[in-house]
Design an enzyme around this catalytic site. Structure first.
Site, PDB file in Angstrom:
ATOM      1  N   ARG A 123      31.978  46.144   9.567  1.00  0.00           N
ATOM      2  CA  ARG A 123      32.267  46.279   8.562  1.00  0.00           C
ATOM      3  C   ARG A 123      32.840  44.659   7.689  1.00  0.00           C
ATOM      4  NH1 ARG A 123      31.914  51.301   7.793  1.00  0.00           N
ATOM      5  NH2 ARG A 123      30.019  52.249   8.536  1.00  0.00           N
ATOM      6  N   LYS A 145      29.103  30.669   4.561  1.00  0.00           N
ATOM      7  CA  LYS A 145      27.745  31.178   4.591  1.00  0.00           C
ATOM      8  C   LYS A 145      27.509  31.441   6.198  1.00  0.00           C
ATOM      9  CE  LYS A 145      25.103  29.576   1.337  1.00  0.00           C
ATOM     10  NZ  LYS A 145      22.867  28.363   1.397  1.00  0.00           N
ATOM     11  N   GLU A 187      24.143  15.403   6.085  1.00  0.00           N
ATOM     12  CA  GLU A 187      25.089  15.356   5.163  1.00  0.00           C
ATOM     13  C   GLU A 187      25.899  14.770   4.121  1.00  0.00           C
ATOM     14  OE1 GLU A 187      24.230  18.790   4.530  1.00  0.00           O
ATOM     15  OE2 GLU A 187      22.771  19.698   5.978  1.00  0.00           O
ATOM     16  N   LYS A 231      32.710  20.396  -0.600  1.00  0.00           N
ATOM     17  CA  LYS A 231      32.564  21.390  -0.346  1.00  0.00           C
ATOM     18  C   LYS A 231      33.118  22.293  -1.118  1.00  0.00           C
ATOM     19  CE  LYS A 231      29.624  24.501   1.666  1.00  0.00           C
ATOM     20  NZ  LYS A 231      28.605  24.252   2.757  1.00  0.00           N
ATOM     21  N   ARG A 245      26.171  25.890  -6.563  1.00  0.00           N
ATOM     22  CA  ARG A 245      26.015  26.028  -5.174  1.00  0.00           C
ATOM     23  C   ARG A 245      24.607  25.131  -4.964  1.00  0.00           C
ATOM     24  NH1 ARG A 245      29.287  29.535  -0.463  1.00  0.00           N
ATOM     25  NH2 ARG A 245      28.299  28.548   1.236  1.00  0.00           N
ATOM     26  N   HIS A 252      17.370  19.984   1.448  1.00  0.00           N
ATOM     27  CA  HIS A 252      17.347  21.234   2.561  1.00  0.00           C
ATOM     28  C   HIS A 252      15.534  22.330   2.509  1.00  0.00           C
ATOM     29  CE1 HIS A 252      21.033  19.831   3.443  1.00  0.00           C
ATOM     30  NE2 HIS A 252      21.385  21.060   3.613  1.00  0.00           N
ATOM     31  N   HIS A 269      19.004  19.572  12.541  1.00  0.00           N
ATOM     32  CA  HIS A 269      18.922  20.179  11.042  1.00  0.00           C
ATOM     33  C   HIS A 269      19.056  18.477   9.985  1.00  0.00           C
ATOM     34  CE1 HIS A 269      19.396  22.540   7.586  1.00  0.00           C
ATOM     35  NE2 HIS A 269      20.808  22.119   7.300  1.00  0.00           N
TER      36      HIS A 269
END
Lengths: 375, 375
Positions: A123, A145, A187, A231, A245, A252, A269
């Site tokens: 966890r 993330k 990016e 960021k 955010r 994207h 990407h």
């Protein structure tokens, strides 16, 4: 000496982003100073581990860590629960305890998977990001993330799990394939468009952008620091993507659909994000949000980075739009877009109808880009 | 009318535990009042869904929810990533969005899996617990622990994800198999031993405990409220199990090993916990922490609940102890135990050596219990 420490301060987690060339061999002690100790599992992929695994392992061992290694294939199509299961097996074999640490040595895919494993093993155990791609340095490694793809959509499975430290040694970029370097510049340009017009102009005045070797060390350092600050600022405003955010997803929405429809095989990407930014910019022009001249500046800068700026002619746009409705950014049935209002400012909207997207994007379809070289 | 609302107040999550007989058909409106709306995915298993699925679905639909259902097999051995993947597939098919809700209708296994899916779908969506077993009502449904088993150990993969509401309708226990009812009484007795001597005495004075039909509705309601209050209090003190929350694992250290070594096929969870509590009590007697008389009261109460109180004679104790070292409750190489100091008080220790455990537990091995009847 070039060195920067950018703090990230969240309610439940405080950590630093350290940016310093030639610093990988010095990571052990800073980890100890942050209370980490005991067992460490390095998650990486074979190529990057061959270059930097020994330096990282040695630095950890010198600081007293017991080091195990789990190598998984890199690439968006391996970002699956199956790869995460391999990390779980390695965590079990290494006997990771609640105070043990998982380190991600690699790009965004490695970081996302290792981070998800760290978020969900017992966890949640400590996690450290050691990004080795430009993309991960400016984006994926910062902000907590983590996750993997579902066969039918990117990043549908995941968790928020902040790292204890993000360690960026730009020197490792010397071994990054050129195409990946260029891809990540998308990016970088993105931060310029969404909130940092100075960064955008700084990039515009650099003589050459396309290759790592074109960059002065000080320029690259400056750009990395600006991106990390951007960021970190956004994440601090809105850790869980309740609102602000989402601006990081500029470009994207379309990018994810393009990647998915090409089975994550055609685009890197950032390349898809470049096309997505152009697609978003075109929608903004159509809505009267920004000017054709601003869109042209964006297109020019992306092109100077060696990035694609057109939707492939053979792309089935109605299929793209259907897929957007499966995307997680759908709210109350409307596709949300992040669109530019100026260079340095974007806003979120659900005003874009499917018909408008179809019409605008069909004008930005072009001949397929020549197959990109890896170097 | 019997009805109780027990608030759980955590820094990042505030929610209620509602306990009320014959209330399942009324769940829809309270969910709306808590801001939930839109799509709802009920995760359940076929048997329980047959009994209560229609009532729940109807109540949700009447409150305006769009309802989908995902049925997965119940049972600890199905608590795997594979089952969670089925829930992900259902979430995708149902088009769950970030504001959608996953409801767990079932026991602890369903709740753990549905909760883990909710914790990790789109990096976390709302989740509601509707426990249908006594075990889930008094323990698993409260506190936000979610997760699945690794082939080599229980609950190694998981996340903390608090529900938005826990809805307990004791009447659904009328269809619970008798063995599962008895099994759960182990956790009820556990609350008595770890922090509520009044509850322990209340149970001791009840004439008959073994069957649901033996209980007066008011007694069962009282016990459910006491257990929920105990659990909520502990979770509020220590959401992430940094310290105090570990006391809830009283009896569980040995229990997990017994379950794992019998491939989760011999014991129901509470049965293993009953044996584990006896094993912990015996260690406490050996260390001089509590008296043989207190241990006997614990053994007697568990036996009156129809629960096993001996480690099976054929159990390989050295294998049990080796397995404990793989368990997540190992810290710095020592197995942590939660041991009683009095009825109503436990403490955490790493003073138990492998040799002591081996010696004490070998004296508590006995003839295998007769194969338990399901009803």
């Amino acid at each position: 000496m070039l060195s920067a420490v950018i703090p990230v301060r969240l309610p439940q987690a405080q950590y630093d982003i350290v940016i310093e060339p030639d610093s990988l061999a010095q990571i052990g002690e800073p980890l100890r100073e942050r209370g980490l100790k005991g067992k460490a599992l390095i998650v990486s992929h074979p190529v990057i581990f061959k270059h930097y695994g020994a330096i990282l392992s040695q630095s950890l061992q010198q600081a007293g860590f017991t080091v195990d290694v789990c190598l998984v294939p890199a690439g968006e199509r391996y970002k699956t629960l199956k790869s995460v299961q391999k990390i779980y097996d390695a965590a079990l074999a290494a006997g990771l305890e609640r105070q043990s640490t998982i380190l991600a040595l690699g790009g965004g895919v490695i970081g996302d998977m290792a981070g998800f494993a760290a978020a969900t093993w017992l966890r949640g155990i400590p996690f450290v990001q050691v990004p080795t791609t430009l993309l991960a340095m400016v984006d994926a490694a910062i902000g907590g993330k983590t996750g993997v793809n579902h066969p039918q959509g990117k990043n549908l499975i995941g968790a928020f799990h902040q790292p204890r430290l993000v360690w960026i040694d730009p020197t490792v970029l010397q071994t990054l394939p050129g195409r990946e370097f260029r891809s990540a510049l998308a990016e970088v340009v993105k931060y310029g468009v969404i909130q940092d017009p100075d960064l955008f102009q700084y990039l515009e005045q650099l003589p050459r952008l396309e290759h790592y070797g074109d960059w002065q060390g000080a320029d690259l350092f400056h750009v990395l620091v600006r991106c990390a600050e951007c960021k970190a600022w956004v994440v601090q405003q809105d850790e869980r993507e309740a609102g602000l955010r989402a601006i990081l997803n500029y470009g994207h929405t379309l990018a994810h659909a393009l990647e998915s429809l090409t089975n994550y095989r055609h685009y890197l990407h950032g390349e898809a994000v470049a096309v997505g930014m152009v697609g978003a910019g075109a929608l903004a022009v159509a809505l009267g949000w920004w000017t054709a001249a601003e869109q042209q500046r964006q297109v020019n800068l992306l092109a100077r980075c060696g990035l694609p700026t057109k939707i492939p002619a053979e792309m089935d746009l109605p299929a793209v739009i259907r897929l957007l409705h499966h995307d997680k950014k759908v709210q109350n049935g409307h596709v949300r877009f992040i669109l530019p209002k100026a260079i340095g400012q974007v806003a979120i909207t659900d005003e874009v109808t499917d018909a408008l997207a179809l019409q605008v994007w069909s004008q930005w379809q072009g001949d397929p880009e020549p197959a990109p070289a890896l170097h």
